[in-house]
Enzyme design. Structure first.
Site, PDB file in Angstrom:
ATOM      1  N   ASP A 169       0.837  -1.197   0.000  1.00 61.56           N
ATOM      2  CA  ASP A 169       0.000   0.000   0.000  1.00 61.56           C
ATOM      3  C   ASP A 169       0.873   1.248   0.000  1.00 61.56           C
ATOM      4  OD1 ASP A 169      -2.399  -1.444  -0.020  1.00 61.56           O
ATOM      5  OD2 ASP A 169      -2.306  -1.747   2.136  1.00 61.56           O
ATOM      6  N   LYS A 176       0.360  -7.781  -3.108  1.00 64.21           N
ATOM      7  CA  LYS A 176      -0.965  -7.262  -3.452  1.00 64.21           C
ATOM      8  C   LYS A 176      -0.821  -5.822  -3.898  1.00 64.21           C
ATOM      9  CE  LYS A 176      -4.263  -5.948  -0.329  1.00 64.21           C
ATOM     10  NZ  LYS A 176      -5.018  -4.763  -0.747  1.00 64.21           N
ATOM     11  N   ASP A 225      -5.812  -6.096  -6.478  1.00 64.91           N
ATOM     12  CA  ASP A 225      -6.982  -5.911  -5.606  1.00 64.91           C
ATOM     13  C   ASP A 225      -7.753  -4.656  -6.039  1.00 64.91           C
ATOM     14  OD1 ASP A 225      -8.718  -5.843  -3.435  1.00 64.91           O
ATOM     15  OD2 ASP A 225      -7.223  -5.101  -2.026  1.00 64.91           O
ATOM     16  N   LYS A 241     -11.216  -4.762  -6.808  1.00 64.23           N
ATOM     17  CA  LYS A 241     -12.606  -4.901  -6.331  1.00 64.23           C
ATOM     18  C   LYS A 241     -13.637  -4.356  -7.325  1.00 64.23           C
ATOM     19  CE  LYS A 241     -11.395  -4.536  -1.399  1.00 64.23           C
ATOM     20  NZ  LYS A 241     -10.012  -4.021  -1.382  1.00 64.23           N
ATOM     21  N   ASP A 295     -19.721  -3.471 -11.115  1.00 61.65           N
ATOM     22  CA  ASP A 295     -20.432  -2.680 -12.123  1.00 61.65           C
ATOM     23  C   ASP A 295     -21.399  -3.617 -12.838  1.00 61.65           C
ATOM     24  OD1 ASP A 295     -21.108  -0.674 -14.082  1.00 61.65           O
ATOM     25  OD2 ASP A 295     -19.134   0.221 -13.808  1.00 61.65           O
ATOM     26  N   THR A 310     -14.691  -5.424   5.742  1.00 64.20           N
ATOM     27  CA  THR A 310     -14.506  -5.475   7.201  1.00 64.20           C
ATOM     28  C   THR A 310     -14.817  -4.127   7.852  1.00 64.20           C
ATOM     29  OG1 THR A 310     -12.156  -5.261   6.716  1.00 64.20           O
ATOM     30  CG2 THR A 310     -12.899  -7.398   7.465  1.00 64.20           C
ATOM     31  N   ARG A 317       0.764  -3.314   6.932  1.00 62.93           N
ATOM     32  CA  ARG A 317       1.623  -2.537   7.819  1.00 62.93           C
ATOM     33  C   ARG A 317       2.576  -3.327   8.712  1.00 62.93           C
ATOM     34  NH1 ARG A 317      -3.511   0.988   9.237  1.00 62.93           N
ATOM     35  NH2 ARG A 317      -4.356  -1.031   8.605  1.00 62.93           N
TER      36      ARG A 317
HETATM   37  O1  C5P Z   1      -1.931  -2.830   6.851  1.00 61.32           O
HETATM   38  P1  C5P Z   1      -2.893  -3.961   6.950  1.00 61.32           P
HETATM   39  O2  C5P Z   1      -2.242  -5.303   7.293  1.00 61.32           O
HETATM   40  O3  C5P Z   1      -4.096  -3.668   7.817  1.00 61.32           O
HETATM   41  O4  C5P Z   1      -3.420  -4.122   5.433  1.00 61.32           O
HETATM   42  C1  C5P Z   1      -4.442  -5.015   5.073  1.00 61.32           C
HETATM   43  C2  C5P Z   1      -4.682  -4.938   3.598  1.00 61.32           C
HETATM   44  O5  C5P Z   1      -5.803  -5.741   3.267  1.00 61.32           O
HETATM   45  C3  C5P Z   1      -4.996  -3.529   3.070  1.00 61.32           C
HETATM   46  O6  C5P Z   1      -4.456  -3.442   1.755  1.00 61.32           O
HETATM   47  C4  C5P Z   1      -6.509  -3.494   3.035  1.00 61.32           C
HETATM   48  O7  C5P Z   1      -6.990  -2.625   2.040  1.00 61.32           O
HETATM   49  C5  C5P Z   1      -6.835  -4.941   2.684  1.00 61.32           C
HETATM   50  N1  C5P Z   1      -8.167  -5.397   3.076  1.00 61.32           N
HETATM   51  C6  C5P Z   1      -8.622  -5.408   4.383  1.00 61.32           C
HETATM   52  N2  C5P Z   1      -9.889  -5.857   4.671  1.00 61.32           N
HETATM   53  C7  C5P Z   1     -10.691  -6.304   3.684  1.00 61.32           C
HETATM   54  C8  C5P Z   1     -10.233  -6.302   2.368  1.00 61.32           C
HETATM   55  C9  C5P Z   1      -8.952  -5.845   2.099  1.00 61.32           C
HETATM   56  O8  C5P Z   1      -7.903  -5.029   5.292  1.00 61.32           O
HETATM   57  N3  C5P Z   1     -11.893  -6.779   3.988  1.00 61.32           N
END
Ligand code: C5P
Length: 234
Positions: free
Chosen positions: A10, A34, A61, A63, A66, A122, A214
Site C-alpha cells: 500500500d 498485493k 486488488d 474490487k 459494475d 470489514t 503494515r
Molecule cells: O496494513 P494492513 O495489514 O491492515 O493491510 C491489510 C490490507 O488488506 C490492506 O491493503 C486493506 O486494504 C486490505 N483489506 C482489508 N480488509 C478487507 C479487504 C482488504 O484489510 N476486507
C-alpha cells in the site's frame, strides 16, 4: 493447496514500491504482493508488469463492481496482465461474477488468473449493514451466503476474516480459497483493523492466504517481518 503470505504494497507511488521490493531481491522465492487501487490508479498497468517482471506473484486488488457487461470487458483487459489473482465485489451479484469469469477466460477456454470475491467489507458492521444496506440478517450468515454465490458463479474463493475461514471451507469445500487480511503480530499495533488474528492463529483457523500490510511495510526490518510471517503461517 498452496498457502502463502501476500504483502499488501500500500504505497502511493511506484518509486516507494520498487524501493521497498528491492529489499526482497536477495530472497530466492520472491514474495506474493498485493497491488491495490491507490498504486494502480497512480501508476497504471505498467507497474503491475514491472513487479511481475521482478518475479513476484501478484494479487491485483481492484474490487470491480459494475454491470456484468462492463465487468466482463474490464476483466478481459486485466487478463492480459496475467496476474495470479484479481477480485470483484460479491455484492455485484451472480450474473456480474459469471461475466467476470467469462471476461477472464481466454478463447481456448483456459483461465490463468484466479478470481475471488469480497464478501462484506470489514469496515461494514452489523449496524451499517442493517441501516444502510437494508440487510436484516446476521453478518456471518451474509458472508457465507455471498461465498456460496461466488462458488456457484464459478469463482475460486473469497476475501474474508480468518475467523470465517473454517465455516467458508465447510460450506464451499476445502479447495475454495480463503484470502484473509486483518493480520497482526501478537505484540503489534492494530491500527484501524478491529478484529485481528496472528499469522499462527490464521494457520490454525485454516486461511489459505494471509494478506499482511503494515506489520511488514512499516517494520524496522520488513524482510525479517515477512520471514517471521512465513515461519508462523506456513
Ligand atoms: O496494513 P494492513 O495489514 O491492515 O493491510 C491489510 C490490507 O488488506 C490492506 O491493503 C486493506 O486494504 C486490505 N483489506 C482489508 N480488509 C478487507 C479487504 C482488504 O484489510 N476486507
Amino acid at each position: 493447496m498452496t498457502k502463502d503470505v501476500i504483502i499488501a504494497c500500500d504505497f502511493a507511488d511506484g518509486g516507494s514500491t520498487l524501493n521497498f521490493l528491492n529489499r526482497f531481491a536477495p530472497l530466492s522465492q520472491k514474495p506474493f504482493v498485493k497491488i491495490g487501487m491507490e498504486l494502480f490508479y497512480a501508476e497504471g498497468p505498467d507497474m503491475v508488469r514491472r513487479i511481475k517482471a521482478l518475479g513476484h506473484p501478484v494479487f491485483l486488488d481492484l474490487k470491480l463492481h459494475d454491470i456484468p457487461n462492463t465487468v466482463k470487458k474490464a476483466m478481459t483487459v486485466l487478463s492480459r496482465l496475467e496476474v495470479d489473482i484479481v477480485n470483484v465485489h460479491g455484492g455485484g451479484g451472480r450474473p456480474m461474477m459469471e461475466a467476470a469469469i467469462e471476461g477472464l477466460t481466454r478463447p481456448d477456454g483456459s483461465r490463468l488468473t484466479r478470481l475471488i470475491a469480497v464478501t462484506m467489507l470489514t469496515s461494514t458492521d452489523q449496524t451499517i449493514m442493517e441501516r444502510d444496506l437494508l440487510i436484516q440478517r446476521p453478518l456471518p450468515e451474509v458472508v457465507l451466503s455471498y461465498a456460496e454465490n461466488a462458488k456457484a458463479a464459478g469463482l475460486d474463493g473469497i476475501v474474508c476474516s480468518p475467523l470465517e475461514a473454517e465455516a467458508v471451507h465447510k460450506r464451499c469445500g476445502a479447495g475454495f480459497l480463503t484470502v484473509t487480511p486483518g493480520i497482526r503480530f501478537a505484540e503489534g499495533d492494530k491500527g484501524d483493523q478491529k478484529r485481528v488474528t496472528t499469522p499462527s492463529d490464521a494457520k490454525k483457523l485454516g486461511s489459505d492466504y494471509i494478506v499482511v500490510g503494515r506489520p511488514i511495510t512499516q517494520a524496522e526490518d520488513p524482510v525479517e517481518a515477512y520471514e517471521r510471517c512465513m515461519r508462523d503461517f506456513i
